[in-house]
Scaffold this motif. Structure first.
Motif, PDB file in Angstrom:
ATOM      1  N   VAL A 191      46.653  -4.231 -14.234  1.00 16.73           N
ATOM      2  CA  VAL A 191      45.355  -4.298 -13.565  1.00 16.73           C
ATOM      3  C   VAL A 191      45.499  -5.261 -12.397  1.00 16.73           C
ATOM      4  O   VAL A 191      45.797  -6.446 -12.587  1.00 16.73           O
ATOM      5  N   ASP A 192      45.283  -4.746 -11.188  1.00 12.26           N
ATOM      6  CA  ASP A 192      45.472  -5.511  -9.961  1.00 12.26           C
ATOM      7  C   ASP A 192      44.112  -5.877  -9.372  1.00 12.26           C
ATOM      8  O   ASP A 192      43.395  -5.017  -8.865  1.00 12.26           O
ATOM      9  N   CYS A 193      43.784  -7.166  -9.450  1.00 12.30           N
ATOM     10  CA  CYS A 193      42.508  -7.660  -8.908  1.00 12.30           C
ATOM     11  C   CYS A 193      42.751  -8.699  -7.820  1.00 12.30           C
ATOM     12  O   CYS A 193      41.940  -9.607  -7.616  1.00 12.30           O
TER      13      CYS A 193
ATOM     14  N   ILE B 267      49.726  -6.469 -17.871  1.00 14.48           N
ATOM     15  CA  ILE B 267      49.860  -7.352 -16.709  1.00 14.48           C
ATOM     16  C   ILE B 267      48.512  -7.436 -16.006  1.00 14.48           C
ATOM     17  O   ILE B 267      47.946  -6.407 -15.617  1.00 14.48           O
ATOM     18  N   LEU B 268      48.021  -8.661 -15.832  1.00 10.18           N
ATOM     19  CA  LEU B 268      46.739  -8.873 -15.157  1.00 10.18           C
ATOM     20  C   LEU B 268      46.973  -9.789 -13.961  1.00 10.18           C
ATOM     21  O   LEU B 268      47.367 -10.945 -14.115  1.00 10.18           O
ATOM     22  N   GLN B 269      46.725  -9.245 -12.762  1.00 10.83           N
ATOM     23  CA  GLN B 269      46.955  -9.979 -11.524  1.00 10.83           C
ATOM     24  C   GLN B 269      45.617 -10.417 -10.930  1.00 10.83           C
ATOM     25  O   GLN B 269      44.844  -9.595 -10.455  1.00 10.83           O
ATOM     26  N   LEU B 270      45.389 -11.721 -10.949  1.00 13.93           N
ATOM     27  CA  LEU B 270      44.126 -12.284 -10.463  1.00 13.93           C
ATOM     28  C   LEU B 270      44.349 -13.291  -9.339  1.00 13.93           C
ATOM     29  O   LEU B 270      43.444 -14.062  -9.011  1.00 13.93           O
ATOM     30  N   GLN B 271      45.522 -13.296  -8.740  1.00 13.95           N
ATOM     31  CA  GLN B 271      45.824 -14.287  -7.721  1.00 13.95           C
ATOM     32  C   GLN B 271      45.037 -14.051  -6.430  1.00 13.95           C
ATOM     33  O   GLN B 271      44.542 -12.964  -6.171  1.00 13.95           O
ATOM     34  N   ASN B 272      44.932 -15.127  -5.650  1.00 15.35           N
ATOM     35  CA  ASN B 272      44.278 -15.095  -4.335  1.00 15.35           C
ATOM     36  C   ASN B 272      42.803 -14.724  -4.428  1.00 15.35           C
ATOM     37  O   ASN B 272      42.300 -13.875  -3.679  1.00 15.35           O
ATOM     38  N   ASN B 273      42.095 -15.367  -5.356  1.00 13.05           N
ATOM     39  CA  ASN B 273      40.653 -15.200  -5.475  1.00 13.05           C
ATOM     40  C   ASN B 273      39.986 -16.575  -5.417  1.00 13.05           C
ATOM     41  O   ASN B 273      40.588 -17.544  -4.930  1.00 13.05           O
ATOM     42  N   HIS B 274      38.755 -16.653  -5.912  1.00 14.55           N
ATOM     43  CA  HIS B 274      38.020 -17.921  -5.902  1.00 14.55           C
ATOM     44  C   HIS B 274      37.554 -18.292  -7.309  1.00 14.55           C
ATOM     45  O   HIS B 274      36.523 -18.942  -7.471  1.00 14.55           O
ATOM     46  N   ILE B 275      38.312 -17.888  -8.297  1.00 11.88           N
ATOM     47  CA  ILE B 275      37.966 -18.190  -9.685  1.00 11.88           C
ATOM     48  C   ILE B 275      38.062 -19.702  -9.895  1.00 11.88           C
ATOM     49  O   ILE B 275      39.088 -20.313  -9.602  1.00 11.88           O
ATOM     50  N   TRP B 276      36.987 -20.304 -10.378  1.00  7.99           N
ATOM     51  CA  TRP B 276      36.949 -21.762 -10.490  1.00  7.99           C
ATOM     52  C   TRP B 276      36.889 -22.260 -11.930  1.00  7.99           C
ATOM     53  O   TRP B 276      37.113 -23.443 -12.185  1.00  7.99           O
ATOM     54  N   ARG B 277      36.632 -21.360 -12.860  1.00  5.79           N
ATOM     55  CA  ARG B 277      36.516 -21.786 -14.249  1.00  5.79           C
ATOM     56  C   ARG B 277      36.999 -20.675 -15.172  1.00  5.79           C
ATOM     57  O   ARG B 277      36.775 -19.490 -14.903  1.00  5.79           O
TER      58      ARG B 277
ATOM     59  N   LEU C 247      48.103  -8.797 -23.457  1.00  2.00           N
ATOM     60  CA  LEU C 247      48.640  -9.303 -22.191  1.00  2.00           C
ATOM     61  C   LEU C 247      49.988  -9.990 -22.383  1.00  2.00           C
ATOM     62  O   LEU C 247      50.177 -10.790 -23.300  1.00  2.00           O
ATOM     63  N   LYS C 248      50.925  -9.699 -21.458  1.00  2.00           N
ATOM     64  CA  LYS C 248      52.223 -10.369 -21.449  1.00  2.00           C
ATOM     65  C   LYS C 248      52.410 -11.226 -20.199  1.00  2.00           C
ATOM     66  O   LYS C 248      53.130 -12.227 -20.243  1.00  2.00           O
ATOM     67  N   ILE C 249      51.773 -10.818 -19.104  1.00  2.00           N
ATOM     68  CA  ILE C 249      51.879 -11.565 -17.850  1.00  2.00           C
ATOM     69  C   ILE C 249      50.480 -11.776 -17.285  1.00  2.00           C
ATOM     70  O   ILE C 249      49.727 -10.815 -17.099  1.00  2.00           O
TER      71      ILE C 249
ATOM     72  N   TYR D 273      50.644 -12.626 -27.361  1.00  3.96           N
ATOM     73  CA  TYR D 273      51.834 -11.964 -26.826  1.00  3.96           C
ATOM     74  C   TYR D 273      52.146 -12.394 -25.389  1.00  3.96           C
ATOM     75  O   TYR D 273      53.109 -11.903 -24.801  1.00  3.96           O
ATOM     76  N   LEU D 274      51.355 -13.296 -24.846  1.00  8.75           N
ATOM     77  CA  LEU D 274      51.553 -13.719 -23.459  1.00  8.75           C
ATOM     78  C   LEU D 274      52.885 -14.449 -23.305  1.00  8.75           C
ATOM     79  O   LEU D 274      53.202 -15.363 -24.064  1.00  8.75           O
TER      80      LEU D 274
END
Length: 345
Positions: free
Chosen positions: A34-36, A54-64, A76-78, A99-100
């Motif tokens: 999942v690419d976010c 695989i969950l990609q959450l980079q380059n956002n504004h997640i603060w918490r 999830l593994k990555i 399993y991460l």
């Protein structure tokens, strides 16, 4: 008719929630990714497919990251949360991710971690905490973090690091420390000892460069000699250091001197080195061994020369007897027989 439309709409919404993809994200069924990335998200998206690996959450504004934030994705593994604004991680933020294996938290605003932050990650192998604002790390990252092989804490604000934390990671193979304001004073002895042992066992590290005190600024911690810390108060690490120096009399006297300082005499809390530190006993021991070896070598050479001389003398003497004494004996033997023969006559 309206009832049928409502039922169909409900089914569609339910299917979207169960099998669909979060808004602003792309889902790849083949790789279960999942690419976010780069979507301006301020929180962890919901309705992520439960089979996601695989969950990609980079380059956002997640603060918490709230407790049980990833309860929908137990496989999830990555997990990549790099380059966000995360400043707070609750103790149950990663609950259920058994399993991460890879967790990337680089380039956030984290300044503090609790002891049990990563306790629910028994399969975690790579933990990247670089480029944050971490001031200190706890004595442990969690009860089930023994499988970590890579730990990166570079580009933070760490001034010290307890060796207890590193010793709780027995499978660690790579550890990255650089670009932290390390204080190379008394408390760093334990870390120095651990790092030497880690590198000796084949571990990989980018080293620790001292920032303070001023006379050690820019120096590699491993190249700072132990005698520079002889003014430090006794500790478990210091006792280990004493074993390295074979409990020498000089080291014992320095410990006694420090002990008196703790009782009321002048204190060396800043751990500054003495103006002219005396050489440690280890150097004397090495010099003694070298001198003893040289003396023993000379004695052995003298004994060898004496043995060679003795053998040569014996050989010459034997040769002399064979060449000179034997012919004389042969020449005199007929003359000695005449009196015997005449007597018979």
């Amino acid at each position: 008719m309206k009832g049928d439309l409502l039922l169909v709409s409900s089914i569609i919404v339910l299917m979207h929630m169960v099998c669909g993809c979060p808004e602003k994200c792309l889902c790849h069924q083949t790789s279960k990714t999942v690419d976010c990335r780069n979507q301006g998200l301020v929180e962890i998206p919901s309705h992520v497919p439960p089979e996601t690996l695989i969950l990609q959450l980079q380059n956002n504004h997640i603060w918490r990251i709230n407790q049980n934030a990833f309860s929908e994705t137990p496989l999830l593994k990555i997990l990549d949360l790099s380059n966000n604004s995360v400043s707070n991680l609750s103790s149950g933020a990663f609950q259920g991710l058994r399993y991460l294996q890879v967790l990337n938290l680089t380039k956030n605003l984290i300044h503090y971690l609790e002891n049990k932050t990563f306790s629910s990650l028994p399969q975690l192998k790579e933990l990247d905490l670089s480029s944050n604002s971490i001031l200190t790390l706890p004595e442990t990252l969690g009860n089930n973090t023994g499988n970590i092989t890579l730990l990166s804490v570079k580009y933070n604000k760490l001034q010290r690091l307890d060796r207890i934390l590193l010793e709780s990671l027995p499978n660690l193979k790579v550890v990255l420390f650089k670009n932290n304001p390390w204080q190379c004073t008394c408390h760093v002895i334990g870390l120095k000892l651990w790092l030497e042992s880690f590198l000796y066992r084949g571990g990989i590290s980018d080293g620790i460069i001292c920032s303070t005190p001023e006379n050690r600024k820019g120096k590699d911690l491993l190249k700072v000699p132990y005698e520079m810390y002889r003014a430090c108060p006794p500790s478990a690490a210091h006792m280990h250091l004493a074993n390295i120096h074979h409990h020498s009399s000089e080291h014992r006297s320095s410990l006694k001197h420090t002990h008196h300082n703790e009782k009321g005499e002048s204190s060396h809390s800043d751990c500054e080195p003495k103006p002219k530190p005396r050489p440690v006993s280890l150097r004397h021991a090495i010099a003694t061994v070298v001198i003893t070896g040289v003396v023993c070598g000379i004695v052995c050479l003298m004994m060898l020369a004496a043995a060679v001389y003795g053998c040569a003398y014996a050989a010459i003497t034997a040769k002399y007897h064979r060449e000179h004494l034997a012919p004389v004996t042969e020449q005199r033997s007929p003359e000695e027989k005449e009196p015997f023969d005449s007597s018979l006559a």
